[in-house]
Enzyme design. Sequence first.
Site, mmCIF file in Angstrom:
data_model
loop_
_atom_site.group_PDB
_atom_site.id
_atom_site.type_symbol
_atom_site.label_atom_id
_atom_site.label_comp_id
_atom_site.label_asym_id
_atom_site.label_seq_id
_atom_site.Cartn_x
_atom_site.Cartn_y
_atom_site.Cartn_z
ATOM 1 N N ASP A 54 -8.750 -1.524 -8.073
ATOM 2 C CA ASP A 54 -8.060 -1.721 -6.796
ATOM 3 C C ASP A 54 -7.529 -3.137 -6.640
ATOM 4 O OD1 ASP A 54 -7.119 -1.101 -4.247
ATOM 5 O OD2 ASP A 54 -9.023 -1.562 -3.282
ATOM 6 N N HIS A 65 -7.099 6.658 -3.183
ATOM 7 C CA HIS A 65 -7.973 5.676 -2.541
ATOM 8 C C HIS A 65 -7.342 4.979 -1.346
ATOM 9 C CE1 HIS A 65 -5.561 2.674 -4.639
ATOM 10 N NE2 HIS A 65 -6.175 1.739 -3.913
ATOM 11 N N ASP A 66 -6.016 4.945 -1.239
ATOM 12 C CA ASP A 66 -5.334 4.338 -0.088
ATOM 13 C C ASP A 66 -4.434 5.348 0.611
ATOM 14 O OD1 ASP A 66 -6.291 1.737 0.182
ATOM 15 O OD2 ASP A 66 -4.979 0.955 -1.387
ATOM 16 N N HIS A 72 1.430 1.462 -5.845
ATOM 17 C CA HIS A 72 0.113 0.814 -5.940
ATOM 18 C C HIS A 72 -0.935 1.827 -6.375
ATOM 19 C CE1 HIS A 72 -3.588 -1.269 -4.953
ATOM 20 N NE2 HIS A 72 -3.868 -0.371 -4.016
ATOM 21 N N HIS A 112 0.837 -1.205 0.000
ATOM 22 C CA HIS A 112 0.000 0.000 0.000
ATOM 23 C C HIS A 112 0.870 1.253 0.000
ATOM 24 C CE1 HIS A 112 -3.178 -2.873 1.471
ATOM 25 N NE2 HIS A 112 -3.848 -2.177 0.571
ATOM 26 N N ASN A 113 1.444 1.529 -1.137
ATOM 27 C CA ASN A 113 2.318 2.683 -1.289
ATOM 28 C C ASN A 113 1.923 3.459 -2.547
ATOM 29 O OD1 ASN A 113 3.485 1.185 -3.473
ATOM 30 N ND2 ASN A 113 4.767 0.106 -1.992
ATOM 31 N N ALA A 114 2.715 4.450 -2.903
ATOM 32 C CA ALA A 114 2.370 5.314 -4.035
ATOM 33 C C ALA A 114 2.413 4.565 -5.366
ATOM 34 C CB ALA A 114 3.313 6.517 -4.080
#
Length: 476
Positions: free
Chosen positions: A359, A249-250, A213, A209-211
Amino acid sequence: MEVCYQLPVLPLDRPVPKHVLSRRGAISFSSSSSLFGAPDPRQLSQRRGAISYDSSDQTALYIRMLGDVRVRSQVGFEPERRSSHPYLCIDFRTLHSDSDPERRVHRLLSFQRYLHSSRLLRGVPQQIPLHILDEDYTGQARCMLEKVGNWNFDIFLFDRLTNGNSLITLTFHLLNQYGLVELFQLDMVKLWRFLVMVQEDYHSDNPYHNAVHAADVTQAMYCYLREPMLAKSLTSKDILLGLLAAATHDLDHPGVNQPFLIKTDHYLATLYRNTSVLENHHWKSAVGLLRETGLFSHLPAEDRLNMERDLGSLILATDISRQNDYLSRFRLHLDQENLCMSTASHRHFVLQMALKCADICNPCRPWELSKQWSEKVTEEFFQQGDIEKKHKLEVSPLCDREMNTVGNIQIGFMTYVAEPLFAEWARFCDTRLSQTMLGHMGLNKASWGGLQQEPAPVSEEAEPSTQNLIQTHQMP
């Protein structure tokens, strides 16, 4: 227009245990929830939220394990004793740093900014990467952007070519390509500042869950926006919201899941009443950056609020615990053939489904890309499991590296989550891209089956692992 759905009430097929009565739908809540106007627990025996308690419903059970919405009671975790447990008040922002756990920081700060500020306070120089690239790298990045609508787009290579600025570069390019900067009269300096802050608020130390992604999801969203069913119907506002939702979104994802926040009594879980905790935080973080940069400050107040609300509706749709709800409604629309893309609410619902697909589209990518994502997301699961073991917490499903393998987790995810979603998406958009995605997923599933330690057909290999998890974590 925000789309609201009423969850179905299912008949009980077994007596409801007492500890279930302390749950709010599919989401756990503590005895202190009455402070937030939570319903009387005795009334909850008739509610099941989006998660089925039927042991034969393996799809729902697998989704429940992924974003697991239940927190088991155990010694030291009963509501009346929760405050006595030494780990319950820990702020996990300190888990990946050596900062003082007693430090009190303003809760409006993002976790990433907290780490930056704490390093500065401790005299640790902030490492700022050089953003000046060699012309060869810049040229190659431009060449890749010319094929940004290709499903085989290698986001890892693009991130290297842009010196770790894939999210900024990609999102800016797409907004410009659609003419949205000019159409909405966006200030270029504000837009660039917003995108830089968005990228900075993703945690680079998260394996998944990083940039990168976020950039990958944004590129996938662009591919879906170009599908004929959407391209001929979506308005410019729809496209702007879709791209911004994908990019944010994250936002500020901590690298642990919702059950972890709930069982450790994190303030975010309390703030959002144990409901879509991370998704609510991502949304509010995005709104905070929009307001801080003033990106939409030139728009009328009502338009700004509508944009923020619709952005939140899209981001909240990515909550995996509501997968069955969205999927069943999408399937019903397709069965009845009543999706009208000229209706704003229907377009918004399709955008929600598109973002959900973007996603979790990793299993649908070519094997070389899909395998990397699978390894990254599994490593993030395992890191959370390591933290839970270290602090003597119950290890979350799929997070024990000694009990799970990348292949088993991916086969189960494809079988019970990805395949049902993309099968319905293919019904809606019966295009070459949809068939390509389903084809890649089938090949990837077979590849993971072949990589298991004991050769066996995929269906036989995946089933025991899933069943074991169900037996371990299903309600008594």
